[in-house]
Enzyme design. Sequence first.
Site, PDB file in Angstrom:
ATOM      1  N   CYS A 239      -0.715   4.652   0.034  1.00 52.46           N
ATOM      2  CA  CYS A 239      -1.432   5.845   0.502  1.00 52.46           C
ATOM      3  C   CYS A 239      -2.735   5.407   1.193  1.00 52.46           C
ATOM      4  O   CYS A 239      -3.114   4.234   1.167  1.00 52.46           O
ATOM      5  CB  CYS A 239      -1.749   6.785  -0.662  1.00 52.46           C
ATOM      6  SG  CYS A 239      -2.750   6.036  -1.957  1.00 52.46           S
TER       7      CYS A 239
ATOM      8  N   CYS B 190      -5.305   3.617  -0.954  1.00 49.96           N
ATOM      9  CA  CYS B 190      -5.064   2.182  -1.147  1.00 49.96           C
ATOM     10  C   CYS B 190      -5.756   1.388  -0.030  1.00 49.96           C
ATOM     11  O   CYS B 190      -6.336   0.319  -0.262  1.00 49.96           O
ATOM     12  CB  CYS B 190      -3.566   1.884  -1.126  1.00 49.96           C
ATOM     13  SG  CYS B 190      -2.638   2.577  -2.506  1.00 49.96           S
TER      14      CYS B 190
ATOM     15  N   CYS C 276      20.929   9.038 -24.888  1.00 52.41           N
ATOM     16  CA  CYS C 276      20.965   7.975 -25.894  1.00 52.41           C
ATOM     17  C   CYS C 276      20.446   8.435 -27.253  1.00 52.41           C
ATOM     18  O   CYS C 276      21.135   8.335 -28.257  1.00 52.41           O
ATOM     19  CB  CYS C 276      20.173   6.768 -25.410  1.00 52.41           C
ATOM     20  SG  CYS C 276      20.236   5.382 -26.561  1.00 52.41           S
TER      21      CYS C 276
ATOM     22  N   MET D 281       0.847  -1.193   0.000  1.00 44.55           N
ATOM     23  CA  MET D 281       0.000   0.000   0.000  1.00 44.55           C
ATOM     24  C   MET D 281       0.884   1.246   0.000  1.00 44.55           C
ATOM     25  O   MET D 281       1.929   1.279   0.661  1.00 44.55           O
ATOM     26  CB  MET D 281      -0.935   0.015   1.209  1.00 44.55           C
ATOM     27  CG  MET D 281      -1.963  -1.094   1.206  1.00 44.55           C
ATOM     28  SD  MET D 281      -3.219  -0.896   2.496  1.00 44.55           S
ATOM     29  CE  MET D 281      -2.216  -1.061   3.994  1.00 44.55           C
TER      30      MET D 281
ATOM     31  N   CYS E 232      23.814   6.857 -28.158  1.00 40.09           N
ATOM     32  CA  CYS E 232      23.671   5.617 -28.926  1.00 40.09           C
ATOM     33  C   CYS E 232      23.243   5.843 -30.370  1.00 40.09           C
ATOM     34  O   CYS E 232      23.876   5.350 -31.309  1.00 40.09           O
ATOM     35  CB  CYS E 232      22.648   4.699 -28.254  1.00 40.09           C
ATOM     36  SG  CYS E 232      22.723   4.625 -26.470  1.00 40.09           S
TER      37      CYS E 232
ATOM     38  N   TYR F 121      -1.651  -6.279  -3.893  1.00 36.74           N
ATOM     39  CA  TYR F 121      -0.880  -6.163  -2.661  1.00 36.74           C
ATOM     40  C   TYR F 121      -0.607  -7.567  -2.104  1.00 36.74           C
ATOM     41  O   TYR F 121      -1.167  -8.557  -2.579  1.00 36.74           O
ATOM     42  CB  TYR F 121      -1.638  -5.327  -1.627  1.00 36.74           C
ATOM     43  CG  TYR F 121      -2.151  -4.019  -2.167  1.00 36.74           C
ATOM     44  CD1 TYR F 121      -1.281  -3.064  -2.668  1.00 36.74           C
ATOM     45  CD2 TYR F 121      -3.519  -3.740  -2.183  1.00 36.74           C
ATOM     46  CE1 TYR F 121      -1.747  -1.866  -3.171  1.00 36.74           C
ATOM     47  CE2 TYR F 121      -3.995  -2.546  -2.688  1.00 36.74           C
ATOM     48  CZ  TYR F 121      -3.109  -1.604  -3.187  1.00 36.74           C
ATOM     49  OH  TYR F 121      -3.569  -0.430  -3.685  1.00 36.74           O
TER      50      TYR F 121
ATOM     51  N   CYS G  30      32.454 -30.023 -40.800  1.00 38.46           N
ATOM     52  CA  CYS G  30      31.580 -28.860 -40.721  1.00 38.46           C
ATOM     53  C   CYS G  30      30.297 -29.227 -39.964  1.00 38.46           C
ATOM     54  O   CYS G  30      29.754 -30.310 -40.145  1.00 38.46           O
ATOM     55  CB  CYS G  30      31.209 -28.360 -42.117  1.00 38.46           C
ATOM     56  SG  CYS G  30      32.549 -27.509 -42.957  1.00 38.46           S
ATOM     57  N   CYS G  31      29.818 -28.300 -39.165  1.00 41.32           N
ATOM     58  CA  CYS G  31      28.595 -28.414 -38.369  1.00 41.32           C
ATOM     59  C   CYS G  31      28.507 -29.720 -37.592  1.00 41.32           C
ATOM     60  O   CYS G  31      27.424 -30.288 -37.413  1.00 41.32           O
ATOM     61  CB  CYS G  31      27.326 -28.187 -39.201  1.00 41.32           C
ATOM     62  SG  CYS G  31      27.155 -29.226 -40.655  1.00 41.32           S
TER      63      CYS G  31
END
Length: 561
Positions: free
Chosen positions: A11, A14, A136, A9, A141, A62, A558-559
Amino acid sequence: MTHLKITGMTCDSCAVHVKDALEKVPGVRSAVVSYPKGTAQIAAEPGTSPDALTGAVAGLGYRAMLAEAPPAEKRGSLLDKAFGWLGRGEKSAGEGCGLRIAVIGSGGAAMAAALKAVEQGAEVTLIERGTIGGTCVNVGCVPSKIMIRAAHIAHLRRASPFDGGIQATPPAILRERLLAQQQGRVDELRHAKYEGILASTPAITVLRGEACFQNGHTLSVRLAEGGEREVAFDRCLIATGASPAVPPIPGLKDTPYWTSNEALASNILPKRLAVIGSSVVAVELAQAFARLGSQVTILARSTLFFREDPAIGEAVTAAFRVEDITVLEHTQASQVAYANGEFVLTTGHGEIRADQLLIATGRAPNTRELALEAAGVTVNAQGAIVIDNGMRTTAQHIYAAGDCTDQPQFVYVAAAAGTRAAINMTGGDAALDLSAVPAVVFTDPQVATVGYSEAEAHHDGIETDSRLLTLDNVPRALANFDTRGFIKLVAEAGSDRLIGVQAVAPEAGELIQTAALAIRARMTVQELADHLFPYLTMVEGLKLAAQTFAKDVTQLSCCAG
């Protein structure tokens, strides 16, 4: 009488919502809910389910748990009944409890927090002294990555591994046009992601001006249009970001040096550019200017990326020297002078002359003008606000997020911190886990890291087992005819759990998130090696690096799984 302990809570309103919800539970006669105490006293019929009571509170967002009655309470007293009857006459104050939240700043952390707080029902006053959007999108960025990408295209037109079959054509660089394109995209994103959103969110009031604390619940704002205004708050978030730090080199302050802000906004490409710095901003912009035509010299007081695994700095330095970027290691300027359009830097290795000087030695938190002491907010020796993992400062009801704090200076960390701060300011309990934060440096090859380096692990008392795979063992790199760099895995000795990855590769930024997820999932290197990775991709290098813990990958087809 049943007693509940309630958290979340924020306030008195609430408490009214909780009371109404409890009194709708079958069998409840009355409920008295106290926001300051975080409690509820419930008069109910025998047999009323405690789970129904806690569930009603949880349905509002809550948390509730059964609590013992206070020792002095007399069960069934007339006073209890009176409180219950009086409580029934209270009316709801509406959704969100009318919490007043002040947000100082308008960058990634500030916007994330403001929007989340509004979503939680709060009224927000956002205060910005400069350009909406913070670092940013405006000077960090976005413009830097646009410039870096343009420089990359210029470089490929000048030279590539396929020049034997594709004729190279040295490009003509029109810096003014590139800058206009760059600034156009910056303006577009700032309006779409910041200004437009603020204008369309009635619960956010924007004040243009500079804020400072009068006390723990009041800000004084010196308005840009003149005058001052007081802003009272129930909770406050400080998200003021950081600015380029300037070292105290004799003579420097009397010269027209650049920081990253001026470098990104300049329509001039200097013939000779000197760069003081050795980390992210220094190396990114140094390479970009070099690829656009400047002769670049980097002065590093130690080595490039000296705080990282030494292999990173060595690989980037080697790549830069191939591109004729001069990297002067263990070099510091003891004096800077400027005359007749030329910078002269005095170093222990002689003079360095340049047409422009870029200072890129880190960023300092924007906290000095906030009068934080008036609110009881503590900063560290660098001026960064000290916070816990819930973004709480040392002052009750005041939170902080982003580059003004002691957290890593990444915009995605700032945004995540801002969101969690808003949750906590409105009664929640959210934490930010920074145990596996991926980082990318947009040089070419890129640098990407996550988790522990070997040195960091040893500092924390963790024994390690590590493997380094050079890119000439990665099929994608071979197909690209570009095998610069490596992938290094750091595992915890004994458990073989992956705890860190460092990579220098042309697409290192695209593989590091996979590494971050593997670390977060507490995978072993064998589990990583057993996963399926698409062929031909650079991220397959993680699998190959993991296989080196048990196999010689040069002997695999390979792989090979």
